[in-house]
Design a protein around this motif. Structure first.
Motif, PDB file in Angstrom:
ATOM      1  N   ALA A 409     -36.460 -47.464  17.047  1.00  0.00           N
ATOM      2  CA  ALA A 409     -36.299 -47.224  18.485  1.00  0.00           C
ATOM      3  C   ALA A 409     -34.827 -47.334  18.888  1.00  0.00           C
ATOM      4  CB  ALA A 409     -37.155 -48.206  19.281  1.00  0.00           C
ATOM      5  N   HIS A 410     -34.138 -48.351  18.342  1.00  0.00           N
ATOM      6  CA  HIS A 410     -32.708 -48.495  18.636  1.00  0.00           C
ATOM      7  C   HIS A 410     -31.921 -47.307  18.086  1.00  0.00           C
ATOM      8  CE1 HIS A 410     -33.480 -53.106  18.546  1.00  0.00           C
ATOM      9  NE2 HIS A 410     -33.694 -52.615  19.754  1.00  0.00           N
ATOM     10  N   GLU A 411     -32.270 -46.894  16.896  1.00  0.00           N
ATOM     11  CA  GLU A 411     -31.595 -45.744  16.296  1.00  0.00           C
ATOM     12  C   GLU A 411     -31.766 -44.503  17.174  1.00  0.00           C
ATOM     13  OE1 GLU A 411     -31.894 -43.017  12.247  1.00  0.00           O
ATOM     14  OE2 GLU A 411     -32.726 -45.052  12.227  1.00  0.00           O
ATOM     15  N   HIS A 412     -32.972 -44.355  17.698  1.00  0.00           N
ATOM     16  CA  HIS A 412     -33.267 -43.186  18.545  1.00  0.00           C
ATOM     17  C   HIS A 412     -32.397 -43.179  19.803  1.00  0.00           C
ATOM     18  CE1 HIS A 412     -35.598 -40.143  20.681  1.00  0.00           C
ATOM     19  NE2 HIS A 412     -35.765 -40.999  21.676  1.00  0.00           N
ATOM     20  N   ILE A 413     -32.322 -44.306  20.515  1.00  0.00           N
ATOM     21  CA  ILE A 413     -31.593 -44.296  21.785  1.00  0.00           C
ATOM     22  C   ILE A 413     -30.086 -44.234  21.562  1.00  0.00           C
ATOM     23  CG2 ILE A 413     -33.460 -45.428  23.035  1.00  0.00           C
ATOM     24  CD1 ILE A 413     -31.930 -48.024  22.948  1.00  0.00           C
ATOM     25  N   THR A 414     -29.579 -44.840  20.493  1.00  0.00           N
ATOM     26  CA  THR A 414     -28.132 -44.738  20.240  1.00  0.00           C
ATOM     27  C   THR A 414     -27.748 -43.314  19.881  1.00  0.00           C
ATOM     28  OG1 THR A 414     -28.480 -45.499  17.962  1.00  0.00           O
ATOM     29  CG2 THR A 414     -27.822 -47.149  19.576  1.00  0.00           C
ATOM     30  N   ARG A 443     -28.012 -59.613   9.496  1.00  0.00           N
ATOM     31  CA  ARG A 443     -27.959 -58.461  10.396  1.00  0.00           C
ATOM     32  C   ARG A 443     -26.812 -57.529  10.036  1.00  0.00           C
ATOM     33  NH1 ARG A 443     -26.589 -59.921  15.338  1.00  0.00           N
ATOM     34  NH2 ARG A 443     -26.425 -62.179  15.119  1.00  0.00           N
ATOM     35  N   MET A 444     -25.663 -58.085   9.689  1.00  0.00           N
ATOM     36  CA  MET A 444     -24.513 -57.251   9.352  1.00  0.00           C
ATOM     37  C   MET A 444     -24.810 -56.374   8.139  1.00  0.00           C
ATOM     38  SD  MET A 444     -22.166 -57.529  11.618  1.00  0.00           S
ATOM     39  CE  MET A 444     -20.780 -56.776  10.781  1.00  0.00           C
ATOM     40  N   ARG A 445     -25.515 -56.904   7.145  1.00  0.00           N
ATOM     41  CA  ARG A 445     -25.888 -56.069   5.991  1.00  0.00           C
ATOM     42  C   ARG A 445     -26.788 -54.920   6.428  1.00  0.00           C
ATOM     43  NH1 ARG A 445     -26.865 -61.101   3.345  1.00  0.00           N
ATOM     44  NH2 ARG A 445     -29.091 -60.645   3.081  1.00  0.00           N
ATOM     45  N   CYS A 446     -27.679 -55.205   7.367  1.00  0.00           N
ATOM     46  CA  CYS A 446     -28.559 -54.149   7.885  1.00  0.00           C
ATOM     47  C   CYS A 446     -27.758 -53.067   8.613  1.00  0.00           C
ATOM     48  CB  CYS A 446     -29.599 -54.743   8.834  1.00  0.00           C
ATOM     49  SG  CYS A 446     -30.780 -55.863   8.080  1.00  0.00           S
ATOM     50  N   TYR A 447     -26.813 -53.489   9.458  1.00  0.00           N
ATOM     51  CA  TYR A 447     -26.016 -52.522  10.210  1.00  0.00           C
ATOM     52  C   TYR A 447     -25.199 -51.643   9.261  1.00  0.00           C
ATOM     53  CZ  TYR A 447     -26.902 -55.941  13.953  1.00  0.00           C
ATOM     54  OH  TYR A 447     -27.484 -56.816  14.833  1.00  0.00           O
ATOM     55  N   TYR A 455     -26.013 -42.452   9.987  1.00  0.00           N
ATOM     56  CA  TYR A 455     -25.134 -42.080  11.109  1.00  0.00           C
ATOM     57  C   TYR A 455     -23.915 -41.351  10.557  1.00  0.00           C
ATOM     58  CZ  TYR A 455     -27.524 -45.166  14.490  1.00  0.00           C
ATOM     59  OH  TYR A 455     -28.442 -45.754  15.322  1.00  0.00           O
ATOM     60  N   PRO A 456     -23.350 -40.415  11.325  1.00  0.00           N
ATOM     61  CA  PRO A 456     -22.091 -39.782  10.897  1.00  0.00           C
ATOM     62  C   PRO A 456     -20.950 -40.794  10.911  1.00  0.00           C
ATOM     63  CG  PRO A 456     -22.672 -39.090  13.122  1.00  0.00           C
ATOM     64  CD  PRO A 456     -23.832 -39.871  12.607  1.00  0.00           C
ATOM     65  N   ALA A 457     -20.220 -40.894   9.829  1.00  0.00           N
ATOM     66  CA  ALA A 457     -19.207 -41.942   9.675  1.00  0.00           C
ATOM     67  C   ALA A 457     -18.104 -41.855  10.726  1.00  0.00           C
ATOM     68  CB  ALA A 457     -18.601 -41.865   8.273  1.00  0.00           C
ATOM     69  N   ASP A 458     -17.798 -40.639  11.194  1.00  0.00           N
ATOM     70  CA  ASP A 458     -16.681 -40.489  12.122  1.00  0.00           C
ATOM     71  C   ASP A 458     -17.093 -40.634  13.585  1.00  0.00           C
ATOM     72  OD1 ASP A 458     -18.209 -38.204  12.203  1.00  0.00           O
ATOM     73  OD2 ASP A 458     -16.503 -36.828  12.305  1.00  0.00           O
ATOM     74  N   ARG A 459     -18.343 -41.026  13.828  1.00  0.00           N
ATOM     75  CA  ARG A 459     -18.810 -41.140  15.206  1.00  0.00           C
ATOM     76  C   ARG A 459     -19.172 -42.565  15.613  1.00  0.00           C
ATOM     77  NH1 ARG A 459     -21.215 -36.902  17.562  1.00  0.00           N
ATOM     78  NH2 ARG A 459     -20.928 -38.119  19.465  1.00  0.00           N
ATOM     79  N   VAL A 460     -19.003 -43.534  14.707  1.00  0.00           N
ATOM     80  CA  VAL A 460     -19.427 -44.910  15.004  1.00  0.00           C
ATOM     81  C   VAL A 460     -18.350 -45.897  14.568  1.00  0.00           C
ATOM     82  CG1 VAL A 460     -21.218 -46.660  14.702  1.00  0.00           C
ATOM     83  CG2 VAL A 460     -21.837 -44.232  14.594  1.00  0.00           C
TER      84      VAL A 460
END
Length: 598
Positions: A409-414, A443-447, A455-460
């Protein structure tokens, strides 16, 4: 040759014509009224709105002017007049250069106000009228009561006169008009005078850089080089206060500018306005009190006007406080107004109750970070994230606050937010959280894994927010948005229960909190998302707005349900969490169980 003005010429056209004729000329909006009548709030709201009409604004708040322009003046009639003449002189310079000067001072005497009107010319006087009995009832500082008791001499409205203006351009009855209504009438008068464009003719310039920090300037209270060494040497001989975990986090975030415009722990004046009104004494929006709580016996050995060494929980001296205020707060009121409850089962209330019973206020200087930085490969300061955004050419940046692993759900809204912005700041909170929350390293390992694969590397940009969680629901949602504005975000994602815990807040209360303020006051746009879920009908992520079907067609889990699955050695369904992320959580759960058994 004579020209006729058609009767059909609209008011907006006439005002627009007057504005064009007066373009390049500035003006002054002069707020006057008794202490507590709402001058600073209205002035701050107007100052936030006028740039949207193409007007450059400079604010001259009465307390700020007395600190910087009129330091040393008293409160005799002669000194008050001198203070007003100084304000008027600066305001006239601003107006002469084409800007708008907004003043918010009591300015109790009619003659000196009229003198400024004559000198300035393009002048709009706003009288904040409020019966004194109403002001006394809502006086959180107790100034009127102290003046009645004779503790404060020369207090305007009690033992010193206030002379209301005879013909102000606007009268705002702040006892029965909302601030929004008052600002709307002030803007209407400025349009009528031809000082600003009508709302139908917006002139807000396109932004060419990142959103400015809250209050306009990114604070930096870190001391470096030789100055740092000298301050450390001096701190060794100062009385010392040891910070708790929250205080240490707050100190770092004051120092690195994340809490701009704060330069230190709040004084009682800012604290009381924040608790009661969600505003600083200046009128600027701010929703969470940032205070330094100490035991009474520690506070008793400190002198106002002195310096105090601030020690981290590990004993290191990490900063110095310039102590200017000390008071005993009413924690029942703070709990009720900030957290919405006095129930100690609320983690924020429990933390409040366990903290020291005296608050210290004053500006701070940092000589070292209070908490040893984790994950040094990721930025944690606003200056660093802003530099990263600038390097990538981003202007519209959306921030996402999280204290949990990111599920589908978080992935969807971001990703929905990324469709309308240049980039995403994934900004996990890595300070103190309540028992049962997943540790920051897990959590950091998950992120990191999720960003690498999905996610596209150049957008986050993945950065750290080294704050303690307060679980203050709607108030903390506002606070998180303002802080992310300091980190360079123009947009901020607000979910259905942002910063909530248990049953203490209603669904979407956090989103509704943003509606209490004008957009220009916040300076960051909330993106309000409904709860997302996997829809078996559409075969993908959706919300109530985008998918048909009832609860039986939706796959979603609560945090409690996820933890129960993990404890049982089972992975959540892939429709809820990416399997790779779920595996990290499962492994961490097993490691913790093994360590506890050992």
């Amino acid at each position: 040759m004579a020209y006729c003005v058609p009767e059909a010429l609209t008011r907006a056209e006439r005002v627009g014509e007057r504005y064009e004729m007066a373009s390049g000329e500035g003006f002054v909006v002069w707020f006057t009224g008794l202490s507590g009548s709402g001058k600073s709030t209205l002035a701050a709201m107007l100052a936030a709105e006028l740039p949207r009409r193409g007007v450059h604004v400079e604010s001259l708040d009465g307390d700020v002017v007395r600190t910087h322009l009129s330091k040393g003046l008293g409160f005799s009639r002669e000194d008050r007049d001198t203070n007003i003449r100084r304000i008027g002189f600066v305001a006239r310079l601003v107006a002469r250069s084409g800007g708008c000067a907004i003043t918010a001072a009591i300015s109790p005497y009619r003659d000196i106000r009229d003198e400024q009107r004559r000198a300035i010319g393009r002048f709009c006087e706003v009288y904040c009228e409020c019966p004194i009995e109403v002001l006394e009832r809502r006086d959180a500082m107790g100034l009127y009561a102290r003046a009645r008791a004779g503790e404060i001499k020369g207090f305007t409205g009690i033992d010193d006169p206030y002379e209301p203006p005879r013909s102000p351009e606007v009268v705002v009855h702040t006892d029965r008009e909302s601030p929004r209504e008052g600002v709307a009438r002030i803007l209407a008068k400025l349009e009528e005078l031809g000082y600003v464009r009508p709302a139908a003719q917006p002139a807000e310039p396109a932004r060419t850089g990142l959103v400015p920090p809250h209050g306009g300037e990114l604070v930096d209270r870190f001391v470096r080089g030789e100055t740092r060494l000298r301050l450390l040497e001096r701190a060794a001989g100062l009385p010392r206060v040891t910070l708790d975990e929250r205080g240490a986090s707050d100190l770092e975030l004051i120092g690195n500018g994340a809490y701009s415009p704060l330069k230190g722990f709040m004084t009682s004046r800012d604290y009381l306005r924040v608790v009661h009104e969600r505003r600083l004494e200046s009128g600027l929006v701010w929703s969470i009190p940032i205070t330094l709580a100490v035991p009474g016996e520690d506070a008793g050995r400190l002198s106002l006007g002195s310096e105090v060494a601030l020690a981290a929980p590990d004993g290191r001296v990490v900063g110095v406080l310039e102590l200017v205020d000390r008071w005993t707060p009413d924690k029942d009121i703070e709990a009720r107004d900030v957290y919405g409850t006095t129930d100690v089962s609320h983690p924020g209330v429990a933390s409040l109750r366990s903290s020291g019973d005296v608050y210290l206020g004053g500006e701070v200087w940092l000589v070292d970070r209070p908490v040893v930085p984790q994950f040094p490969e990721h930025p944690r300061d606003p200056a660093a994230t802003r530099a990263a955004f600038e390097a990538r050419g981003w202007r519209r940046v959306v921030g996402f606050q999280t204290r949990n692993p990111i599920h589908r759900a978080h992935e969807h809204i971001t990703k929905c937010a990324l469709e309308i912005t240049d980039g995403l700041l994934l900004h996990p909170l890595v300070g103190a959280t309540k028992a049962g929350d997943i540790p920051a390293d897990v959590r950091m390992r998950c992120y990191e894994l999720l960003l690498e694969k999905y996610y596209p590397a150049d957008r986050v940009v993945l950065a750290l927010y080294p704050a303690a969680m307060r679980y203050a629901g709607p108030r903390e949602a506002l606070f998180h948005a303002l802080v992310r504005k300091n980190y360079g975000c123009s947009h901020f994602i607000v979910g259905r229960d942002h910063a909530g815990v248990g049953h203490f807040y209603g669904t979407y209360d956090a989103q509704r909190a943003f509606d209490d303020f004008l957009p220009g006051e916040l300076g960051i746009e909330p993106l309000k998302f409904e709860e997302a879920f996997w829809s078996t009908v559409v075969g993908g992520m959706a919300t109530d707005k985008t998918a048909p079907g009832g609860p039986e067609t939706r796959i979603t889990l609560s945090g409690t349900q996820v933890r129960e699955l993990l404890r049982a050695g089972k992975l959540p369904p892939p429709e809820f969490s990416r399997p790779e992320v779920a595996q990290i959580l499962l492994s961490a759960m097993r490691e913790r169980a093994h360590d506890q058994a050992a």
